[in-house]
Write a protein that holds these residues in place. Sequence first.
Motif, PDB file in Angstrom:
ATOM      1  N   UNK A 150     -24.180  39.725  15.478  1.00 46.94           N
ATOM      2  CA  UNK A 150     -23.793  40.072  13.875  1.00 46.94           C
ATOM      3  C   UNK A 150     -24.528  40.957  13.576  1.00 46.94           C
ATOM      4  N   UNK A 151     -25.938  40.794  13.036  1.00 50.07           N
ATOM      5  CA  UNK A 151     -26.756  41.494  12.870  1.00 50.07           C
ATOM      6  C   UNK A 151     -26.628  43.305  13.251  1.00 50.07           C
ATOM      7  N   UNK A 152     -26.610  43.887  14.753  1.00 45.48           N
ATOM      8  CA  UNK A 152     -25.969  44.363  15.061  1.00 45.48           C
ATOM      9  C   UNK A 152     -24.933  45.005  14.362  1.00 45.48           C
ATOM     10  N   UNK A 153     -23.944  44.448  14.350  1.00 44.89           N
ATOM     11  CA  UNK A 153     -23.266  44.227  14.106  1.00 44.89           C
ATOM     12  C   UNK A 153     -22.550  44.992  12.558  1.00 44.89           C
ATOM     13  N   UNK A 154     -23.302  44.549  12.177  1.00 44.89           N
ATOM     14  CA  UNK A 154     -23.389  45.044  10.500  1.00 44.89           C
ATOM     15  C   UNK A 154     -24.001  45.634   9.733  1.00 44.89           C
ATOM     16  N   UNK A 155     -25.216  45.971  10.583  1.00 50.60           N
ATOM     17  CA  UNK A 155     -26.170  46.855   9.999  1.00 50.60           C
ATOM     18  C   UNK A 155     -25.553  48.057   9.958  1.00 50.60           C
ATOM     19  N   UNK A 156     -25.264  48.771  11.181  1.00 49.04           N
ATOM     20  CA  UNK A 156     -24.557  49.930  11.053  1.00 49.04           C
ATOM     21  C   UNK A 156     -23.848  50.370  10.100  1.00 49.04           C
ATOM     22  N   UNK A 157     -22.599  49.397  10.071  1.00 51.28           N
ATOM     23  CA  UNK A 157     -21.566  49.222   8.691  1.00 51.28           C
ATOM     24  C   UNK A 157     -22.406  49.634   7.370  1.00 51.28           C
ATOM     25  N   UNK A 158     -23.729  48.928   6.415  1.00 54.36           N
ATOM     26  CA  UNK A 158     -24.064  49.191   6.030  1.00 54.36           C
ATOM     27  C   UNK A 158     -24.608  50.466   5.495  1.00 54.36           C
ATOM     28  N   UNK A 159     -25.570  51.204   6.749  1.00 52.41           N
ATOM     29  CA  UNK A 159     -25.644  52.049   6.657  1.00 52.41           C
ATOM     30  C   UNK A 159     -25.326  53.414   6.112  1.00 52.41           C
ATOM     31  N   UNK A 160     -23.454  53.348   6.843  1.00 53.04           N
ATOM     32  CA  UNK A 160     -22.054  54.233   6.767  1.00 53.04           C
ATOM     33  C   UNK A 160     -22.383  53.932   6.027  1.00 53.04           C
ATOM     34  N   UNK A 161     -22.097  52.579   4.986  1.00 58.98           N
ATOM     35  CA  UNK A 161     -21.815  52.464   3.723  1.00 58.98           C
ATOM     36  C   UNK A 161     -22.891  53.430   2.851  1.00 58.98           C
ATOM     37  N   UNK A 162     -24.109  52.863   3.155  1.00 59.82           N
ATOM     38  CA  UNK A 162     -25.372  53.554   2.202  1.00 59.82           C
ATOM     39  C   UNK A 162     -25.012  55.282   1.984  1.00 59.82           C
ATOM     40  N   UNK A 163     -25.378  55.508   3.253  1.00 63.62           N
ATOM     41  CA  UNK A 163     -25.081  57.240   3.286  1.00 63.62           C
ATOM     42  C   UNK A 163     -23.843  58.209   2.733  1.00 63.62           C
ATOM     43  N   UNK A 164     -22.690  57.126   2.926  1.00 62.56           N
ATOM     44  CA  UNK A 164     -21.449  58.097   2.565  1.00 62.56           C
ATOM     45  C   UNK A 164     -21.496  57.718   1.091  1.00 62.56           C
ATOM     46  N   UNK A 165     -22.429  56.538   0.559  1.00 62.10           N
ATOM     47  CA  UNK A 165     -22.228  57.013  -1.841  1.00 62.10           C
ATOM     48  C   UNK A 165     -23.755  57.716  -1.956  1.00 62.10           C
ATOM     49  N   UNK A 166     -24.311  58.210  -0.604  1.00 66.76           N
ATOM     50  CA  UNK A 166     -25.829  59.119  -1.119  1.00 66.76           C
ATOM     51  C   UNK A 166     -25.071  60.576  -1.168  1.00 66.76           C
TER      52      UNK A 166
END
Length: 186
Positions: A7-23
């Motif tokens: 679950x962590x391996x699946x969620x971590x890329x989503x969190x990073x992608x959201x952060x990347x897009x907002x940055x």
Amino acid sequence: MNVRAVALAAVLPLVAARGYNTIQRYDEQVNSAESQIKVQLQRRADLVPNLVETVKGVAKQELAVFTEVAEARARLAGAVQGGTLAEMADANAALTAPLGRLLAIVENYPELKSDASFRALQDQLEGTENRIAVARQDYNESVNRYNAYIRQFPQVLTAKAIGKKPRDYFELTTPGAAEAPRVNFN
């Protein structure tokens, strides 16, 4: 494999992608706000020659001030075209003093003060000064939002991974700008 790890391996890329897009979005907002400062400083630089020519027509003997204004205006235009924010701030400050002396010359020529074209130019210059202040404020607010965001967890990890660093605020370097002006009616 552990369900939590999956679950962590699946969620971590989503969190990073959201952060990347907002940055990226906030970074572009800072770039846009910086561009607005450049637009307004260029507008100021473009108005100054018209103001100088209008005053020149009446006050021919004030050549030194005209030369100083022209040189400071050229420096501002050059900084807008290829300078850093600090260079633009310095060039803008360098234009303020001779421009003030130019406007002081106007006080000696009442026929110039009453001229409609001079008044229109003066109004445009005043409006431009207000636009510059608003553009600086908008830029600094964008920088604040961007800098605060990239310092938050987990965005700080994403920002470091893609090489994003805090942006500088636009600050004026005008001597005495932090001091209140003194009014003397004597």
